[in-house]
Design a protein around this motif. Structure first.
Motif, mmCIF file in Angstrom:
data_model
loop_
_atom_site.group_PDB
_atom_site.id
_atom_site.type_symbol
_atom_site.label_atom_id
_atom_site.label_comp_id
_atom_site.label_asym_id
_atom_site.label_seq_id
_atom_site.Cartn_x
_atom_site.Cartn_y
_atom_site.Cartn_z
ATOM 1 N N GLY A 136 0.802 -1.217 0.000
ATOM 2 C CA GLY A 136 0.000 0.000 0.000
ATOM 3 C C GLY A 136 0.831 1.260 0.000
ATOM 4 N N ASP A 166 -6.601 0.135 -3.403
ATOM 5 C CA ASP A 166 -7.460 0.606 -2.314
ATOM 6 C C ASP A 166 -8.313 1.801 -2.719
ATOM 7 O OD1 ASP A 166 -6.564 -1.380 -0.619
ATOM 8 O OD2 ASP A 166 -4.998 -0.135 0.288
ATOM 9 N N TYR A 176 -13.466 -1.273 3.432
ATOM 10 C CA TYR A 176 -12.026 -1.368 3.695
ATOM 11 C C TYR A 176 -11.740 -2.664 4.452
ATOM 12 C CZ TYR A 176 -7.462 -0.338 5.714
ATOM 13 O OH TYR A 176 -6.150 -0.410 6.093
ATOM 14 N N PRO A 177 -10.617 -3.355 4.160
ATOM 15 C CA PRO A 177 -9.664 -3.061 3.078
ATOM 16 C C PRO A 177 -10.170 -3.565 1.730
ATOM 17 C CG PRO A 177 -8.922 -4.957 4.334
ATOM 18 C CD PRO A 177 -10.163 -4.473 5.017
#
Length: 332
Positions: A136, A166, A176-177
């Motif tokens: 990420g 994301d 999320y995620p």
């Protein structure tokens, strides 16, 4: 015999692991669900959760490994990169534990640890090899010459591949995620929608333009059909995943060719993505590469990779002092 206690707290997973002579005896991870309602990690909440989790996680790791505190030879901890508040908790605990038991400290670069996770199991790459580290927060192509001799030959100029997953999930209003959910839907769809591939020279990446293209695509389609996303979720996810994966692999192919490398590995949270794993395996078969893909439990943030990195530093006598401070940014 060397027994290393590893501590990982760079983001929102509190993890502890025990490495016994290069073998992982335990790998305990406490996830933080509190961030789900915010659609992303809240740094202050993450550091507070680490404070609550770290003692029981360490105690469980030691017990699961079947050892006692007195058996531990050194403490390895993630020094950076990561969220500063989260790193402070792990660093402070590791330093306190080591000081109380008069043990040496070993500071670990989080991104190097992701790569060294490939040395946990028996199918180990040989030096030199290329490793695509994707998460990420990071997207890098690393030329790995030795355990701690690594050169970043390519990296993102803006956003990371994991962030592209994301942010796309947020645009699609997935909880999320969202990255794993895109992967799940993608397996049920086809890449029928075309998204642009950034033309970045060399081995570097860019994902900001792709995110914008996805945003505008969904916005324009919704103007015509408000149910477009709901009716085409699988194909949208498959199309987004296909483009992100091709962007990654096209750069890896170029780097492997230019550096005359035939051993390629992936690491980091996005290495758990089924589309990337499948595409890399197929590319390796076409190009005669030997490919290394970590087990799922070693893809996301975990202390096993910190412990194995600590083990190799322990063998080299590479220790740090009690004055070591956490680093939100840390060079490879």
């Amino acid at each position: 015999m060397a027994i290393i206690l590893g501590i990982e707290s760079s983001c929102d997973e509190t993890s502890a692991a025990v490495c016994i002579d290069g073998k992982i005896g335990s790998n305990i991870i406490a996830n933080q669900t509190i961030h789900e309602k915010y659609g992303g990690v809240v740094p202050e909440l993450a550091s507070r959760a680490h404070q609550q989790n770290i003692i029981p996680v360490v105690e469980t790791a030691i017990a699961t490994a079947g050892i006692h505190k007195k058996d531990i030879d050194a403490v390895a901890f993630t020094r950076g990169p990561g969220l500063l508040g989260s790193l402070i908790v792990g660093t402070a605990f590791a330093k306190s534990f080591a000081l109380a038991r008069n043990l040496p400290l070993i500071d670990i670069n989080h991104m190097q640890a992701h790569i060294l996770a490939h040395f946990i199991d028996d199918n180990k790459p040989e030096f030199p090899f290329l490793c695509l580290t994707v998460s990420g927060g990071h997207t890098q192509i690393v030329l790995v010459k030795d355990y701690f001799d690594m050169e970043v030959v390519g990296q993102t100029n803006d956003d990371a591949a994991g962030e592209a997953f994301d942010k796309t999930a947020k645009i699609l209003e997935l909880p999320y995620p969202g990255g794993p959910l895109i992967d799940k839907y993608a397996r049920e769809g086809n890449p029928t929608f075309a998204f642009p591939e950034p033309q970045i020279p060399g081995y570097d990446f860019s994902f900001s333009g792709l995110k914008t293209a996805i945003l505008y695509f969904i916005r324009d389609k919704r103007k015509v059909d408000e149910d477009f996303v709901k009716n085409n979720m699988a194909d949208i996810c498959a199309s987004v995943q296909h483009r992100i994966v091709t962007i990654l692999l096209n750069k890896v192919i170029k780097a492997a060719r230019d550096h005359n490398i035939d051993q390629v590995a992936i690491a980091g949270g996005v290495s758990a993505n089924s589309g990337l794993r499948t595409a890399l395996t197929e590319t390796a078969a076409q190009r005669g590469w030997k490919v290394f893909i970590p087990k799922f439990e070693y893809c996301t943030d975990n202390a096993a990779m910190i412990a194995i990195a600590g083990y190799y530093k322990y063998l080299a006598g590479d220790f740090t002092g009690q004055d070591a401070a956490p680093l939100a940014r840390m060079r490879m």
